[in-house]
Enzyme design. Structure first.
Site, mmCIF file in Angstrom:
data_model
loop_
_atom_site.group_PDB
_atom_site.id
_atom_site.type_symbol
_atom_site.label_atom_id
_atom_site.label_comp_id
_atom_site.label_asym_id
_atom_site.label_seq_id
_atom_site.Cartn_x
_atom_site.Cartn_y
_atom_site.Cartn_z
ATOM 1 C CG ASP A 31 -2.060 0.975 1.117
ATOM 2 O OD1 ASP A 31 -3.216 0.530 1.093
ATOM 3 O OD2 ASP A 31 -1.796 2.195 1.045
ATOM 4 C CG ASN A 88 -12.297 -0.604 4.002
ATOM 5 O OD1 ASN A 88 -12.685 -1.007 5.097
ATOM 6 N ND2 ASN A 88 -11.118 -0.013 3.844
ATOM 7 N N GLY A 94 -15.478 3.237 3.837
ATOM 8 C CA GLY A 94 -14.197 3.870 3.544
ATOM 9 C C GLY A 94 -13.523 3.384 2.274
ATOM 10 C CD GLN A 95 -14.671 -0.485 -2.487
ATOM 11 O OE1 GLN A 95 -15.772 -0.831 -2.045
ATOM 12 N NE2 GLN A 95 -14.100 -1.033 -3.543
ATOM 13 C CB SER A 96 -10.679 5.503 -1.378
ATOM 14 O OG SER A 96 -9.521 4.724 -1.181
ATOM 15 C CG HIS A 101 -8.557 -2.875 -2.271
ATOM 16 N ND1 HIS A 101 -9.469 -2.196 -3.042
ATOM 17 C CD2 HIS A 101 -8.435 -2.173 -1.130
ATOM 18 C CE1 HIS A 101 -9.884 -1.127 -2.390
ATOM 19 N NE2 HIS A 101 -9.272 -1.092 -1.207
ATOM 20 C CG LEU A 102 -7.796 -9.373 2.036
ATOM 21 C CD1 LEU A 102 -8.953 -8.995 2.955
ATOM 22 C CD2 LEU A 102 -7.737 -10.899 1.877
ATOM 23 C CG HIS A 103 -6.922 -2.786 3.254
ATOM 24 N ND1 HIS A 103 -6.134 -1.669 3.073
ATOM 25 C CD2 HIS A 103 -8.120 -2.505 2.689
ATOM 26 C CE1 HIS A 103 -6.837 -0.748 2.432
ATOM 27 N NE2 HIS A 103 -8.032 -1.219 2.191
HETATM 28 P P1 AMP Z 1 -9.706 1.543 0.377
HETATM 29 O O1 AMP Z 1 -9.795 2.865 1.083
HETATM 30 O O2 AMP Z 1 -10.139 0.358 1.190
HETATM 31 O O3 AMP Z 1 -10.379 1.585 -0.977
HETATM 32 O O4 AMP Z 1 -8.157 1.275 0.135
HETATM 33 C C1 AMP Z 1 -7.475 1.786 -0.975
HETATM 34 C C2 AMP Z 1 -6.023 1.711 -0.638
HETATM 35 O O5 AMP Z 1 -5.283 1.857 -1.828
HETATM 36 C C3 AMP Z 1 -5.543 2.793 0.327
HETATM 37 O O6 AMP Z 1 -4.996 2.191 1.494
HETATM 38 C C4 AMP Z 1 -4.494 3.539 -0.475
HETATM 39 O O7 AMP Z 1 -3.407 3.963 0.309
HETATM 40 C C5 AMP Z 1 -4.100 2.511 -1.517
HETATM 41 N N1 AMP Z 1 -3.568 3.043 -2.757
HETATM 42 C C6 AMP Z 1 -4.094 4.045 -3.501
HETATM 43 N N2 AMP Z 1 -3.346 4.231 -4.601
HETATM 44 C C7 AMP Z 1 -2.333 3.324 -4.559
HETATM 45 C C8 AMP Z 1 -1.238 3.015 -5.398
HETATM 46 N N3 AMP Z 1 -1.020 3.660 -6.557
HETATM 47 N N4 AMP Z 1 -0.381 2.039 -5.019
HETATM 48 C C9 AMP Z 1 -0.579 1.371 -3.862
HETATM 49 N N5 AMP Z 1 -1.616 1.601 -3.037
HETATM 50 C C10 AMP Z 1 -2.475 2.561 -3.373
#
Ligand code: AMP
Ligand code: ZN
Length: 115
Positions: A31, A88, A94-96, A101-103
């Site tokens: 990440d 998420n 909080g999904q962005s 994706h699995l954290h």
């Molecule tokens: P979420 O908020 O669950 O959708 O998690 C998205 C994650 O993607 C966040 O933890 C970001 O820090 C990560 N992220 C966003 N852009 C990148 C990138 N280019 N490379 C690696 N991680 C990323």
């Protein structure tokens, strides 16, 4: 591949990432804004926006994401102390990035409940 999807572009090698594991179905990379000393995202190569898009035929893939997280934790020495895995789903959680994706977070103690 979905147009303009960041994680599809990482899976295609069009955007760089620090890859920690890959196979024919999934990719795992660090990440870019880590929330723990070890913070990896495990994604399917197939574009699925959220967990709500999982179909019956995606069950094995969803299980494989979890299996890979456990393997990556083990290989990196985090199995014994423990780790957290999080999906998420949608804005309220909080999904962005809208590619599943699995954290996988490890390397520090975690609190519960999450924020
Ligand atoms: P979420 O908020 O669950 O959708 O998690 C998205 C994650 O993607 C966040 O933890 C970001 O820090 C990560 N992220 C966003 N852009 C990148 C990138 N280019 N490379 C690696 N991680 C990323
Ligand atoms: Zn995608």
């Amino acid at each position: 591949m979905a147009n303009e999807c960041l994680f599809c572009k990482i899976a295609a090698g069009e955007i760089p990432a620090k890859i920690v594991f890959k196979d024919d179905q999934v990719l795992a990379f660090e990440d870019s804004n880590p929330q723990a000393p070890f913070h990896v995202l495990i994604i399917p190569r197939q574009h699925l926006s959220t967990l709500n898009d999982l179909k019956t035929e995606d069950r094995a893939l969803a299980g494989h994401l979890i299996f890979c997280a456990a393997q990556i934790a083990q290989v990196n020495g985090h199995a014994q102390d423990g780790y957290r895995t999080v999906f998420n789903c949608n804005h309220g959680a909080g999904q962005s990035v809208f590619h599943i994706h699995l954290h996988l977070l490890a390397g520090r103690s975690m609190t519960w409940p999450p924020g």
